[in-house]
Design a protein around this motif. Sequence first.
Motif, PDB file in Angstrom:
ATOM      1  N   ALA A  17      14.226   0.068  -5.981  1.00  0.00           N
ATOM      2  CA  ALA A  17      13.588  -1.239  -6.155  1.00  0.00           C
ATOM      3  C   ALA A  17      12.102  -1.121  -6.469  1.00  0.00           C
ATOM      4  O   ALA A  17      11.544  -1.958  -7.188  1.00  0.00           O
ATOM      5  N   THR A  18      11.464  -0.077  -5.920  1.00  0.00           N
ATOM      6  CA  THR A  18      10.007   0.057  -6.066  1.00  0.00           C
ATOM      7  C   THR A  18       9.590   1.031  -7.154  1.00  0.00           C
ATOM      8  O   THR A  18       8.404   1.122  -7.476  1.00  0.00           O
ATOM      9  N   GLY A  23       7.595  -8.541  -0.680  1.00  0.00           N
ATOM     10  CA  GLY A  23       7.777  -8.565  -2.132  1.00  0.00           C
ATOM     11  C   GLY A  23       9.023  -7.887  -2.643  1.00  0.00           C
ATOM     12  O   GLY A  23       9.211  -7.773  -3.865  1.00  0.00           O
ATOM     13  N   TYR A  24       9.916  -7.442  -1.730  1.00  0.00           N
ATOM     14  CA  TYR A  24      11.099  -6.708  -2.184  1.00  0.00           C
ATOM     15  C   TYR A  24      12.368  -7.293  -1.550  1.00  0.00           C
ATOM     16  O   TYR A  24      13.008  -6.673  -0.703  1.00  0.00           O
ATOM     17  N   PRO A  25      12.765  -8.486  -1.991  1.00  0.00           N
ATOM     18  CA  PRO A  25      13.955  -9.131  -1.406  1.00  0.00           C
ATOM     19  C   PRO A  25      15.234  -8.346  -1.623  1.00  0.00           C
ATOM     20  O   PRO A  25      16.174  -8.468  -0.830  1.00  0.00           O
ATOM     21  N   ASP A  26      15.300  -7.531  -2.672  1.00  0.00           N
ATOM     22  CA  ASP A  26      16.508  -6.749  -2.929  1.00  0.00           C
ATOM     23  C   ASP A  26      16.720  -5.659  -1.880  1.00  0.00           C
ATOM     24  O   ASP A  26      17.802  -5.063  -1.818  1.00  0.00           O
ATOM     25  N   SER A  27      15.690  -5.392  -1.081  1.00  0.00           N
ATOM     26  CA  SER A  27      15.818  -4.388  -0.024  1.00  0.00           C
ATOM     27  C   SER A  27      16.180  -5.018   1.314  1.00  0.00           C
ATOM     28  O   SER A  27      16.229  -4.327   2.332  1.00  0.00           O
ATOM     29  N   ILE A  58      19.455   2.849   2.664  1.00  0.00           N
ATOM     30  CA  ILE A  58      18.444   1.794   2.555  1.00  0.00           C
ATOM     31  C   ILE A  58      17.184   2.369   1.914  1.00  0.00           C
ATOM     32  O   ILE A  58      16.546   1.720   1.068  1.00  0.00           O
ATOM     33  N   GLY A  59      16.831   3.597   2.301  1.00  0.00           N
ATOM     34  CA  GLY A  59      15.678   4.253   1.690  1.00  0.00           C
ATOM     35  C   GLY A  59      15.861   4.502   0.209  1.00  0.00           C
ATOM     36  O   GLY A  59      14.926   4.343  -0.584  1.00  0.00           O
ATOM     37  N   GLU A  60      17.072   4.893  -0.180  1.00  0.00           N
ATOM     38  CA  GLU A  60      17.343   5.121  -1.602  1.00  0.00           C
ATOM     39  C   GLU A  60      17.266   3.805  -2.380  1.00  0.00           C
ATOM     40  O   GLU A  60      16.737   3.753  -3.495  1.00  0.00           O
ATOM     41  N   GLU A  91       0.830  -1.209   0.000  1.00  0.00           N
ATOM     42  CA  GLU A  91       0.000   0.000   0.000  1.00  0.00           C
ATOM     43  C   GLU A  91       0.863   1.258   0.000  1.00  0.00           C
ATOM     44  O   GLU A  91       0.506   2.267  -0.633  1.00  0.00           O
ATOM     45  N   LEU A  92       2.010   1.199   0.684  1.00  0.00           N
ATOM     46  CA  LEU A  92       2.916   2.348   0.682  1.00  0.00           C
ATOM     47  C   LEU A  92       3.436   2.608  -0.726  1.00  0.00           C
ATOM     48  O   LEU A  92       3.474   3.760  -1.190  1.00  0.00           O
ATOM     49  N   VAL A  93       3.833   1.560  -1.422  1.00  0.00           N
ATOM     50  CA  VAL A  93       4.349   1.710  -2.774  1.00  0.00           C
ATOM     51  C   VAL A  93       3.269   2.267  -3.698  1.00  0.00           C
ATOM     52  O   VAL A  93       3.527   3.173  -4.511  1.00  0.00           O
ATOM     53  N   GLU A  94       2.061   1.750  -3.581  1.00  0.00           N
ATOM     54  CA  GLU A  94       0.954   2.252  -4.402  1.00  0.00           C
ATOM     55  C   GLU A  94       0.704   3.737  -4.132  1.00  0.00           C
ATOM     56  O   GLU A  94       0.502   4.525  -5.059  1.00  0.00           O
ATOM     57  N   TYR A  95       0.730   4.108  -2.863  1.00  0.00           N
ATOM     58  CA  TYR A  95       0.500   5.507  -2.491  1.00  0.00           C
ATOM     59  C   TYR A  95       1.623   6.396  -3.040  1.00  0.00           C
ATOM     60  O   TYR A  95       1.368   7.486  -3.596  1.00  0.00           O
ATOM     61  N   ALA A  96       2.871   5.942  -2.889  1.00  0.00           N
ATOM     62  CA  ALA A  96       4.004   6.744  -3.354  1.00  0.00           C
ATOM     63  C   ALA A  96       3.993   6.904  -4.872  1.00  0.00           C
ATOM     64  O   ALA A  96       4.304   7.982  -5.397  1.00  0.00           O
ATOM     65  N   LYS A  97       3.605   5.847  -5.581  1.00  0.00           N
ATOM     66  CA  LYS A  97       3.554   5.947  -7.040  1.00  0.00           C
ATOM     67  C   LYS A  97       2.440   6.878  -7.495  1.00  0.00           C
ATOM     68  O   LYS A  97       2.567   7.570  -8.516  1.00  0.00           O
ATOM     69  N   ALA A  98       1.344   6.896  -6.735  1.00  0.00           N
ATOM     70  CA  ALA A  98       0.225   7.789  -7.079  1.00  0.00           C
ATOM     71  C   ALA A  98       0.519   9.234  -6.697  1.00  0.00           C
ATOM     72  O   ALA A  98      -0.136  10.146  -7.204  1.00  0.00           O
TER      73      ALA A  98
END
Length: 322
Positions: free
Chosen positions: A175-176, A242-246, A168-170, A142-149
């Motif tokens: 990744a997202t 869903g984000y193993p690279d992080s 880590i945030g960068e 939901e965070l990723v969806e919100y940030a993309k919107a």
Amino acid sequence: MSFRISACVMAASLVLAGGAMAQDAASYPQRPVTLVVPYNPGGSTDAAARLVGQSLSEQLGQPFVVENKPGASGVIGTEFVAKSDPDAQTVLFHTSAIGIHAAFNQNLPYNTTDDLRAVSIVAGGPFVLVVNPSLPVNSVEELVEYAKANPGVLNMGSAGLGGSGHLIGERFQEATGTEMVHIPYAGGGPSQVGLMANEVQLVFDTLTATSLIKEGKLKALAVTSPERWADLPDVPTIAEAGYPDSTVTIWVGAFVPKATPDDVVEKLSGAIASAVADPIITERLFAVGMTPTGSSPYDADVTLGADIADWQALADTGLKID
């Protein structure tokens, strides 16, 4: 006559100076040891240094005294140790951010691998992705969806420019495919205050935030470790989200000047391992979000080298942190 006396005095002075400088495992430490923490008091690195330092004092018979030398995201304290005498009387307690600096900062006043040698990875632990409770998201998805919107709307806080939480945030944004505004603070405490005040909406924080999460003052979405953190069993890992690279863990390590004798380094490393194996210290490290490691110098060097290479891959994308 006066020349002979002066010569004798000079010779005696040199012998005494040489004796003071000589350091081997049998005589180490010869006097109180300074544990340099390149951050302000109160953080997890400072806590680890004080816990381990107390045990080292008891084991090795000399005071191990913490001295905080904050500034430039840890560079000032690190330079101080890198340029100290190579006798392990001055020891750096730094986080894995030391690898970030090596990868991103080409103008450091020292060379991380040429001027320092790793003694031990003392302890390690994850970061936790926390958001302000007012943010209308309850999961990483939901965070990723919100940030993309809402590109560029969310403010992402951190404990400082170029620190672990910032990078880590960068990495998470990369990744997202999201875009956020980074707001650096002067330490982890101020970034938590800024998050609770909604100056920023999310932070990749250390697990010193656990009590605030349990009190409902912050909302945890994920931990960055490969496994869930025992004290936050309901919070998923970033890989589960869903984000193993992080997935990433941070660590606190001990370092000394490069030319410090091998036997002294081994003695200090062994004492650190004994310290963090103490159940009381283990419990207290866990309270600040870390589990004990107490690695060998070789394993610590391998860890540092792998971290530098890992962060270099992010630096090679063109990301600037200065």
